[in-house]
Design an enzyme around this catalytic site. Structure first.
Site, mmCIF file in Angstrom:
data_model
loop_
_atom_site.group_PDB
_atom_site.id
_atom_site.type_symbol
_atom_site.label_atom_id
_atom_site.label_comp_id
_atom_site.label_asym_id
_atom_site.label_seq_id
_atom_site.Cartn_x
_atom_site.Cartn_y
_atom_site.Cartn_z
ATOM 1 N N SER A 162 -17.094 -13.883 -8.740
ATOM 2 C CA SER A 162 -15.931 -14.755 -8.846
ATOM 3 C C SER A 162 -15.236 -14.852 -7.499
ATOM 4 O O SER A 162 -15.274 -13.921 -6.697
ATOM 5 C CB SER A 162 -14.988 -14.162 -9.896
ATOM 6 N N LYS A 163 -14.565 -15.981 -7.274
ATOM 7 C CA LYS A 163 -13.850 -16.113 -6.004
ATOM 8 C C LYS A 163 -12.629 -15.177 -5.972
ATOM 9 O O LYS A 163 -12.003 -15.006 -4.944
ATOM 10 C CB LYS A 163 -13.455 -17.562 -5.742
ATOM 11 N N ARG A 164 -12.332 -14.564 -7.119
ATOM 12 C CA ARG A 164 -11.242 -13.589 -7.170
ATOM 13 C C ARG A 164 -11.782 -12.154 -7.170
ATOM 14 O O ARG A 164 -11.095 -11.221 -7.548
ATOM 15 C CB ARG A 164 -10.380 -13.817 -8.405
ATOM 16 N N ASP A 165 -13.029 -11.986 -6.760
ATOM 17 C CA ASP A 165 -13.649 -10.666 -6.734
ATOM 18 C C ASP A 165 -12.749 -9.672 -5.983
ATOM 19 O O ASP A 165 -12.138 -10.018 -4.979
ATOM 20 C CB ASP A 165 -15.004 -10.770 -6.034
#
Ligand code: GLU
Length: 509
Positions: free
Chosen positions: A268-271
């Protein structure tokens, strides 16, 4: 197809910052294009105006530049023979409408007048009946479109300005086969494929139609994209077929997903692994979210690119470090895996470390000097280079140099209390004083000499060198760990070392 010029396009939608998965798509396209002396094109797919994000296009261009994988044709890169390269501008050429009309005329596309509410209601009805809720060969018969309405009715609706979309007429039960360079032959029954919207009610083409028209017009030979596009590929195959342009269809390559570090699902780009997901810092003005970039975090573009190349591709050997030129040489789609590639945060840092070690001391000094300036340090350039030489072995980033090595520039004012508690006593204090005196008598002050003097003094004092080594380091730097001790002593120089040792003896109680 065999004789076609190799032309690959990277075709992002400017709906946000380009995340690293997108950069990997661009990278693989770039590598293949360069390997085959072909073209690499940047096309901006901005047909969905509702999702347009300011700054995204500029971001994409800057990211490609920073990575060193620059298109030779397209938006931001001097355009080229197929300008314009922005779909919103290409719409003005009338090409999308022309191709859609061709499909309508040959009976492979139709007008649909259903309102959003009507389509939603149809979907709900089908969901309740637990059948696939698609607008397709079966359900289209229950809807308001040019396959169910008479010509007259269609004309009346059109004349009255009733909004409509154009949909692809997908056959009810037909096998659709296509080849993917990475996945081999893929077979899908058309019953699984919905009647995709080709032209929206505002006259804008959807991605499905627009990218096909553009790939044809721009003579694209290979379409490389993420795995998420695989389910729509059968519709695309049909569109080429119905246009009578199957020979113009690019070879397809759907790249594997990039997975979370634990392999559980898509990255996820929020990793939260602490490693950026974006090449450059990205600020999403719609949500107010900020995303850190590889560049700003201190990664080298070469390291970022090298790491990305290994996400899904392998050279078939144990070699891991590749320059961009070497990647161009080694790359092939045959060596790209079908299955997802796990993102490895530690390995990502490791790549940066490898490139950091490859840099010369002078190159590192150039990067470290602005950080020193931020801390109001001006130092002799040769001295800065020597510090870089000593600290580069253990660091992953130049940004760590200050934290690891500020004591080269500022004498310590505090001393690691753990080490002091364990090692500071009358005998060891006596040793520090003795070694200080011995150093005063040294003519030259090299690592070898200071080490020999250190050992001789320890022996004379009847104290094990190993017992005072770390304490000695703490007296000089304040901290218990660091580069090779006597290299550090040599670099600090005689006067500074003596001053620091004397200060330590005075300050440590
Ligand atoms: N605009 C599409 C995207 O944003 C491009 C997909 C393709 O390469 O065909 O991913």
């Amino acid at each position: 197809m065999e004789n076609r010029r190799v032309r690959l396009r990277f075709a992002p939608s400017p709906t946000g910052g380009l995340h690293m998965g997108g950069v990997r798509t661009a990278l693989f396209s770039y590598l293949f294009a360069k390997k085959h002396k072909g073209d690499f094109i940047l096309r901006i797919e901005d047909t969905d105006q509702t999702r347009y994000v300011n700054g995204a296009e500029e971001y994409i261009i800057n990211a490609l530049k920073w990575c060193g994988i620059e298109p030779n044709e397209g938006v931001g890169f001097g355009d080229g023979p197929h300008a314009p390269y922005r779909q919103s501008e290409r719409k003005e050429l009338g090409i999308y409408a022309k191709y859609a009309q061709k499909l309508i005329d040959s009976g492979h596309a139709y007008y649909a007048f259903d309102t959003t509410e009507e389509v939603d209601e149809m979907r709900k009805r089908l969901e309740a009946a637990k059948v696939a809720s698609q607008y397709n060969a079966v359900t289209r018969q229950t809807m308001r479109n040019s396959t169910t309405l008479s010509e007259d009715e269609v004309k009346k609706l059109m004349d009255a300005g009733t909004p409509y979309v154009v949909r692809l007429k997908v056959p009810r039960n037909e096998e659709i086969r296509f080849h993917d360079i990475i996945r081999g032959w893929v077979v899908v029954n058309s019953a699984q494929v919905d009647d995709k919207v080709l032209l929206k009610s505002d006259g804008m083409p959807t991605y499905h139609l627009a990218h096909i028209v553009d790939d044809i017009e721009m003579e694209v030979s290979h379409a490389v994209r993420g795995e998420e596009w695989l389910p729509s590929a059968p519709s695309h195959v049909l569109i080429y077929r119905y246009l009578g342009m199957e020979d113009k269809m690019p070879l397809l390559a759907h790249l594997p997903l990039i997975l979370k570090p634990d392999g559980n699902g898509k990255l996820s780009k929020r990793d939260k692994s602490g490693i950026p997901m974006f090449p450059l810092d990205w600020y999403d003005e719609r949500t107010g979210e900020k995303y850190a970039g590889y560049r700003e975090t201190g990664f080298f573009p070469e390291a970022f690119i090298n790491m990305l190349s290994m996400l899904g591709w392998n050279p078939g050997t144990t070699q891991e470090i590749f320059s961009l030129d070497e990647l161009v040489e080694a790359f092939s789609f045959e060596r790209v895996n079908k299955s997802g590639a796990k993102f490895d945060p530690e390995k990502t840092k490791w790549f940066n470390q490898q490139y950091l070690r490859k840099k010369t001391d002078a190159e590192l000094a150039v990067l470290f000097t602005p950080i020193l300036k931020e801390h109001n340090i001006t130092a002799d350039p040769a001295f800065v280079e020597n510090v870089c030489h000593l600290v580069k072995e253990k660091a992953h980033f130049v940004s760590e140099f200050w934290k690891d090595a500020s004591y080269f520039f500022i004498a310590p004012t505090a001393y690691d209390p753990e080490v002091i508690k364990k090692r500071w006593n009358e005998q060891s204090a006596g040793f520090i004083k003795a070694v200080t005196e011995a150093y005063k008598n040294l003519g030259t002050f090299t690592a070898a000499e200071t080490e020999a003097t250190f050992k001789a003094t320890a022996e004379a004092q009847g104290i094990g060198a190993g017992q005072v080594m770390q304490l000695f380091r703490v007296c000089l730097s304040g901290v218990g760990g660091g580069p090779m001790l006597f290299e550090m002593v040599e670099l600090l120089g005689k006067d500074e070392v003596i001053a620091r040792l004397e200060k330590a003896v005075d300050s440590i109680k």
